[in-house]
Design an enzyme around this catalytic site. Structure first.
Site, PDB file in Angstrom:
ATOM      1  N   CYS A 380      11.043  -3.672   3.286  1.00  0.00           N
ATOM      2  CA  CYS A 380      10.760  -2.522   3.579  1.00  0.00           C
ATOM      3  C   CYS A 380      10.673  -1.711   4.749  1.00  0.00           C
ATOM      4  O   CYS A 380      11.893  -1.770   5.637  1.00  0.00           O
ATOM      5  CB  CYS A 380       9.596  -1.734   2.548  1.00  0.00           C
ATOM      6  SG  CYS A 380       9.791  -0.346   1.857  1.00  0.00           S
ATOM      7  N   HIS A 514      10.660  -4.620  -1.784  1.00  0.00           N
ATOM      8  CA  HIS A 514       9.534  -5.019  -2.042  1.00  0.00           C
ATOM      9  C   HIS A 514       9.322  -6.266  -3.176  1.00  0.00           C
ATOM     10  O   HIS A 514       8.312  -5.992  -3.536  1.00  0.00           O
ATOM     11  CB  HIS A 514       8.389  -4.648  -2.565  1.00  0.00           C
ATOM     12  CG  HIS A 514       7.673  -3.336  -0.941  1.00  0.00           C
ATOM     13  ND1 HIS A 514       6.725  -3.144  -0.178  1.00  0.00           N
ATOM     14  CD2 HIS A 514       8.210  -1.937  -1.481  1.00  0.00           C
ATOM     15  CE1 HIS A 514       7.133  -2.286   0.267  1.00  0.00           C
ATOM     16  NE2 HIS A 514       7.292  -1.404   0.095  1.00  0.00           N
ATOM     17  N   GLU A 516       7.170  -9.005  -3.018  1.00  0.00           N
ATOM     18  CA  GLU A 516       5.934  -9.178  -2.953  1.00  0.00           C
ATOM     19  C   GLU A 516       5.423  -9.504  -3.610  1.00  0.00           C
ATOM     20  O   GLU A 516       4.898 -10.044  -4.813  1.00  0.00           O
ATOM     21  CB  GLU A 516       5.582  -9.137  -1.416  1.00  0.00           C
ATOM     22  CG  GLU A 516       5.084  -7.787  -2.048  1.00  0.00           C
ATOM     23  CD  GLU A 516       6.081  -6.870  -0.971  1.00  0.00           C
ATOM     24  OE1 GLU A 516       5.677  -5.426   0.462  1.00  0.00           O
ATOM     25  OE2 GLU A 516       6.817  -6.780  -0.146  1.00  0.00           O
TER      26      GLU A 516
END
Length: 553
Positions: A380, A514, A516
Site C-alpha cells: 500500500c 494489502h 496480508e
C-alpha cells in the site's frame, strides 16, 4: 444453528480472540460449518478511524468492512472469509435502534435497552450466522465482565439460551489465573470472582477456560471446578505456547472439542488436524532462517501490523524458515546510518500507513533496497514510497512526492483518487475491500500468483491515494514496470496502478493492495511467500555458513 458465546473476565487482552479462533479451528477440523462474530462494546461504528497505537491494526474484510483485528484471527484460523455484519459495535446497534424509532418502526413504544436494544443485538448475531450459512456461530464479547459498556450485550446473550434452548447455546468464560513467584502458587480467587460476576447478570458458564503462564496442575483445576460449579473436565488451560498456532492442538489434547460437542448435543467426531501439526512442526523446527527489516512508524506496537507479521510467519512455513523481525523506526532512518540499521537484513518491507511522519525514512529504505539489491516488498503506502523514490532518483523528477505529504510538490506522482475529491468524512469512505488486479504476462508478480501468462486475481484494499496516471508513461520510460492494474477505471488509461516492480533486481515488488489480509497458515500470500524465498537466496543469511537452524526444544 448452534451458538457459542465467549466472554472474558479479570483483565482485558487475555486472548479471547485467539482462544475462540482456536476452538473454531477444532470445529472446522471436525467438518462443521463455522463462522465468527466479534462484539465490540465501543460507540464507534467500526474500527476504521481508531489509532493503531490504541487499537492495533484495522482488518479489512472482502466486503470492505473495517473491523477489529480479531476478525483477522478468525479468518486465519478458520480459513474462510468472514461475511459482512460480523463485527458488531454499540455504535451500530444504537444507530439502527434510533433510525427505527425515527421511522416509526416501534409504533409509539417507549424505546428501551430491554427489549429494543437487546433485540437488535440478537437480530444481528442471528443474521451473521444466516449470512454465513453456518451450523455453529462463535460470538466473542469484547471487553471484560463488569464493564458498564458490556451490560446490554451480556443481557442479550443471556436471553439467547432462553430463546434457543439449552442444547443450542454454550457459554465459555475466559479468565486469568496468575502465578505468584514469591509464594510459588497459582491464585484462583480472581477467577472465582469473575465467574460470580458473570452469574450476577444471569449467565452460568458451561466451560471455564483459564489463561495462565503454564498448564494448570490438576489440583488447581479441581479447585476452580469446585468454586465455580463447573465440572472438572470442562475447565481448560489456555496456557502460553511458543506460537499461537499451537493453541488448537493444546486445547484438543485437553478435550475441548469433545466437551463442546457433548454440551451442544452433537455426535462426537474425529478432527483432521494434520495440517496444523505440520505447520507447528515447521514453526518449531525450521531448517532455514531469515531476517526481515520492517521500516514503519508503529514499531512499538506490533499489533498495528498483526496481519503482516502473520503473513511473514505463513511465508516462513511455506519456505521451511524461521522469519526474524527487525523493527526499524522510519523516523530514525531519515537521519541515521542506513548500513547499520539495514545492512544485516535479508529483506526490507515497508508496510501501509497514513500521514507524513517517517516518510523520508521509508523512502531511504526503498532506495537502499533498490541500490543494494536487497529484496523489497512494499504494501500500500510501501508501493507509493517506492514510486516516489524511483521518480526522484531514477526518472529525474526532482521533488517528486505524494499530494498527501506535500500538496505543492512539483511532481505529485502520488495523488488523491478523483473519486475521493467529493468525499465527506473519514469513516468507511476509502477504496475498501476486494478489487480485481489484472497482472501482466511475464512479470514477477504474475509468476508469484501462478499466472505467468497474465491473469486476474483479487486482493483487499484500503487507500485514498494512487499512482498519478499522468506520470505512468515517464516512470515506465525510466524502466519501472507497471505489473498490475485494475482495468476499466475512468480516467486511468490502461488502469489504476496496482503493482510495480523493477526488472533485473533480485526481488523488488510492491502492491497498492494489502495481500496480508488474505494470507492463511496453510495458504500463504503469494507476494509474501515469494519475498521470503528471495530473502533466503539473496540476503546476508544465505551467505552465512551453516544455514540450517538448530531444532528448538
Amino acid at each position: 444453528m448452534k451458538y457459542i458465546f465467549v466472554t472474558g473476565g479479570v483483565v482485558s487482552s487475555l486472548g479471547k480472540g485467539v482462544a475462540s479462533a482456536s476452538l473454531g479451528a477444532l470445529l472446522r477440523a471436525r467438518g462443521y460449518k463455522v463462522t465468527a462474530v466479534k462484539i465490540d462494546p465501543y460507540i464507534n461504528i467500526d474500527a476504521g478511524t481508531m489509532r493503531p497505537y490504541e487499537h492495533g491494526e484495522v482488518f479489512v474484510t472482502a466486503s470492505g468492512a473495517e473491523t477489529d483485528l480479531d476478525i483477522g484471527n478468525y479468518e486465519r484460523f478458520l480459513d474462510l472469509d468472514i461475511p459482512p455484519g460480523s463485527n458488531i459495535t454499540t455504535g451500530q446497534v444504537y444507530l439502527e435502534v434510533i433510525r427505527k424509532e425515527r421511522a416509526g418502526d416501534y409504533l409509539s413504544q417507549t424505546v428501551q435497552v430491554i427489549p429494543h436494544v437487546t433485540d437488535e443485538i440478537k437480530r444481528r448475531i442471528r443474521t451473521a450466522g444466516e449470512n454465513a450459512g453456518a451450523e455453529i456461530v462463535l460470538i466473542e464479547v469484547g471487553g471484560t465482565v463488569g464493564d458498564i459498556e458490556s451490560l446490554p450485550f451480556l443481557e442479550a446473550i443471556r436471553q439467547f439460551k432462553f430463546d434457543e434452548g439449552d442444547e443450542n447455546v454454550l457459554y465459555i468464560h475466559l479468565t486469568l489465573v496468575p502465578y505468584l513467584g514469591t509464594s510459588n502458587e497459582f491464585k484462583t480467587k480472581p477467577t472465582q470472582h469473575s465467574v460470580a460476576e458473570l452469574r450476577s447478570v444471569g449467565i452460568s458458564p458451561d466451560i471455564v477456560m483459564v489463561r495462565s503462564k503454564e498448564k494448570l496442575p490438576p489440583e488447581i483445576t479441581r479447585k476452580i471446578a469446585l468454586f465455580t460449579s463447573v465440572r472438572e473436565n470442562r475447565v481448560f488451560s489456555s496456557y502460553d505456547v511458543g506460537h499461537v498456532y499451537e493453541l488448537p492442538l493444546a486445547l484438543e489434547e485437553q478435550g475441548l472439542g469433545k466437551a463442546v460437542e457433548d454440551l451442544l448435543g452433537l455426535e462426537r467426531t474425529h478432527p483432521n488436524l494434520g495440517v496444523w501439526q505440520n505447520a507447528v512442526r515447521t514453526l518449531k523446527h525450521p531448517n532455514h532462517e531469515v531476517t526481515i527489516a520492517i521500516a514503519g512508524k508503529y514499531t512499538e506496537m506490533p499489533d498495528a501490523y498483526l496481519s503482516l507479521l502473520e503473513s511473514l510467519t505463513h511465508a516462513g512455513i511455506a519456505n521451511d524458515a524461521r522469519v526474524n523481525i527487525k523493527w526499524v523506526n522510519a523516523e530514525e532512518l531519515a537521519e541515521g546510518d542506513l548500513e547499520t540499521q539495514l545492512g544485516d537484513a535479508d529483506g526490507i518491507l515497508v508496510p501501509g500507513g497514513f500521514g507524513i511522519r517517517g516518510i523520508e525514512g521509508k523512502i531511504k529504505a526503498a532506495e537502499y533496497a533498490r541500490t543494494h539489491n536487497v529484496p523489497y516488498l512494499g504494501i500500500c503506502l510501501g508501493m507509493q514510497i517506492a514510486v516516489i523514490e524511483y521518480a526522484r532518483h531514477v526518472a529525474g523528477l526532482t521533488g517528486a512526492n505524494s499530494a498527501e505529504f506535500d500538496p505543492y510538490a512539483p511532481h505529485k506522482v502520488i495523488d488523491l483518487m478523483p473519486e475521493q475529491l467529493e468525499v465527506e468524512g473519514l469513516g468507511g469512505t476509502m477504496r475498501l475491500g476486494d478489487w480485481p488486479m489484472e497482472l501482466r504476462a511475464g512479470t514477477k508478480i504474475a509468476e508469484l500468483y501462478g499466472v505467468p501468462q497474465g491473469g486476474t486475481v483479487r486482493e483487499r484494499h484500503r487507500h485514498r491515494y494512487e499512482v498519478n496516471p499522468a506520470y505512468v508513461g515517464q516512470l515506465q520510460d525510466a524502466g519501472l514496470v507497471i505489473s498490475g492494474v485494475t482495468p476499466g477505471v475512468q480516467g486511468r488509461g490502461a488502469g489504476l496502478v496496482e503493482s510495480i516492480e523493477i526488472p533485473g533486481h533480485p526481488f523488488f515488488v510492491a502492491l497498492q493492495a494489502h495481500p496480508e489480509f488474505k494470507s492463511r497458515p496453510m495458504r500463504p500470500s503469494p507476494p509474501f511467500a515469494g519475498f521470503v524465498a528471495a530473502a533466503l537466496q539473496s540476503g546476508p543469511s544465505s551467505a552465512a555458513s551453516g544455514q540450517t537452524v538448530a531444532a528448538e526444544a
